[in-house]
Write an enzyme that holds these catalytic residues in place. Structure first.
Site, PDB file in Angstrom:
ATOM      1  N   ARG A 110       0.808  -1.070   0.078  1.00  0.00           N
ATOM      2  CA  ARG A 110       0.010   0.185  -0.087  1.00  0.00           C
ATOM      3  C   ARG A 110       0.910   1.077   0.125  1.00  0.00           C
ATOM      4  NH1 ARG A 110      -3.845   0.274   4.742  1.00  0.00           N
ATOM      5  NH2 ARG A 110      -5.024   1.757   3.313  1.00  0.00           N
ATOM      6  N   SER A 112       0.120   4.032   1.307  1.00  0.00           N
ATOM      7  CA  SER A 112       0.067   4.856   2.608  1.00  0.00           C
ATOM      8  C   SER A 112       1.086   4.149   3.627  1.00  0.00           C
ATOM      9  CB  SER A 112      -1.382   4.737   3.048  1.00  0.00           C
ATOM     10  OG  SER A 112      -2.096   5.228   2.252  1.00  0.00           O
ATOM     11  N   ASP A 128       2.546 -17.297  -8.548  1.00  0.00           N
ATOM     12  CA  ASP A 128       2.599 -18.030  -9.873  1.00  0.00           C
ATOM     13  C   ASP A 128       1.244 -18.625 -10.311  1.00  0.00           C
ATOM     14  OD1 ASP A 128       5.229 -17.739 -10.467  1.00  0.00           O
ATOM     15  OD2 ASP A 128       5.924 -19.311  -9.263  1.00  0.00           O
ATOM     16  N   LEU A 137       4.994 -12.704   3.402  1.00  0.00           N
ATOM     17  CA  LEU A 137       5.479 -11.219   3.069  1.00  0.00           C
ATOM     18  C   LEU A 137       6.826 -10.858   3.680  1.00  0.00           C
ATOM     19  CD1 LEU A 137       1.898  -9.884   4.443  1.00  0.00           C
ATOM     20  CD2 LEU A 137       2.683  -9.981   2.139  1.00  0.00           C
ATOM     21  N   GLU A 138       7.505 -10.190   2.945  1.00  0.00           N
ATOM     22  CA  GLU A 138       8.789  -9.843   3.445  1.00  0.00           C
ATOM     23  C   GLU A 138       9.066  -8.367   3.792  1.00  0.00           C
ATOM     24  OE1 GLU A 138       8.688 -10.613  -0.084  1.00  0.00           O
ATOM     25  OE2 GLU A 138       9.073 -12.895   0.112  1.00  0.00           O
ATOM     26  N   LYS A 178       9.303 -25.224  -3.702  1.00  0.00           N
ATOM     27  CA  LYS A 178       9.463 -25.158  -2.341  1.00  0.00           C
ATOM     28  C   LYS A 178       8.484 -24.808  -1.393  1.00  0.00           C
ATOM     29  CE  LYS A 178      13.000 -22.738  -3.569  1.00  0.00           C
ATOM     30  NZ  LYS A 178      14.089 -21.932  -3.652  1.00  0.00           N
TER      31      LYS A 178
END
Length: 193
Positions: A110, A112, A128, A137-138, A178
């Protein structure tokens, strides 16, 4: 071509795209659908390995990863996970997503949140064709202040692109996939490359 809001709603209605729990119509905008933050996180333990040789023998890479990654940290609803400046953490979406073999998804953070220094995905934003599971999420805090992240807050948006045909190797059919069917904040599995 990217799917429009009308096409996203149709794909959700007919089961072409599955998002569980299903988002309400307020979460769907022009070309995207909002996703929320789940309650599972992983962090990197400080100074538990001098380095990670990403091209080293797989056993050594995995041993280094095991030393630096925390176990899953569960944050209950209403509580906050604090991401401090300069820290990287893994988290997971609240929603699980299933895509067919002829649609690719893209995760965007986002604006913001980016304006506060929060990167939602460091580089891995493609979902994919054939994907099934939650999205890891990183997070990276490039700002100056700690950021409080709470389960179920809107964290990003998915958009979808129809391919010219189905792929021959959808993610859920690949033997070397993986992160197939991931349901929590799965750490890097680079040692399996």
């Amino acid at each position: 071509m990217r799917l429009t809001d009308i096409e996203i709603e149709q794909a959700l209605d007919n089961g072409t795209i599955v998002i569980e729990p299903r988002p309400n119509n307020d979460a769907i905008s022009g070309v995207s659908v909002d996703v929320r933050l789940g309650g599972q996180f992983r962090v990197f333990k400080d100074h538990t390995a001098p380095f990670i040789d990403l091209s080293g023998p797989s056993g050594e890479v995995q041993a280094a990863l095991d030393r630096v990654m925390s176990e899953i940290i569960e944050i209950p609803d209403g509580e906050a996970f604090f991401l401090h400046p300069g820290e990287l953490a893994l988290a997971v979406t609240y929603e699980s997503v299933t895509l067919p073999a002829d649609i690719v998804g893209w995760l965007d953070g986002r604006s913001s949140l980016a304006r506060l220094g929060l990167m939602v995905h460091v580089t891995a934003h493609r979902i994919d064709p054939g994907w099934q599971g939650k999205i890891v999420l990183e997070f990276y805090n490039s700002g100056k202040l700690p950021l409080a992240l709470r389960p179920r807050m809107t964290i990003g948006a998915l958009n979808f692109e129809r391919l010219s045909g189905p792929v021959a190797r959808p993610y859920n059919k690949r033997k070397n996939a993986k992160y197939k069917d991931q349901q929590d904040a799965v750490a890097s599995r680079i040692s399996q490359d």
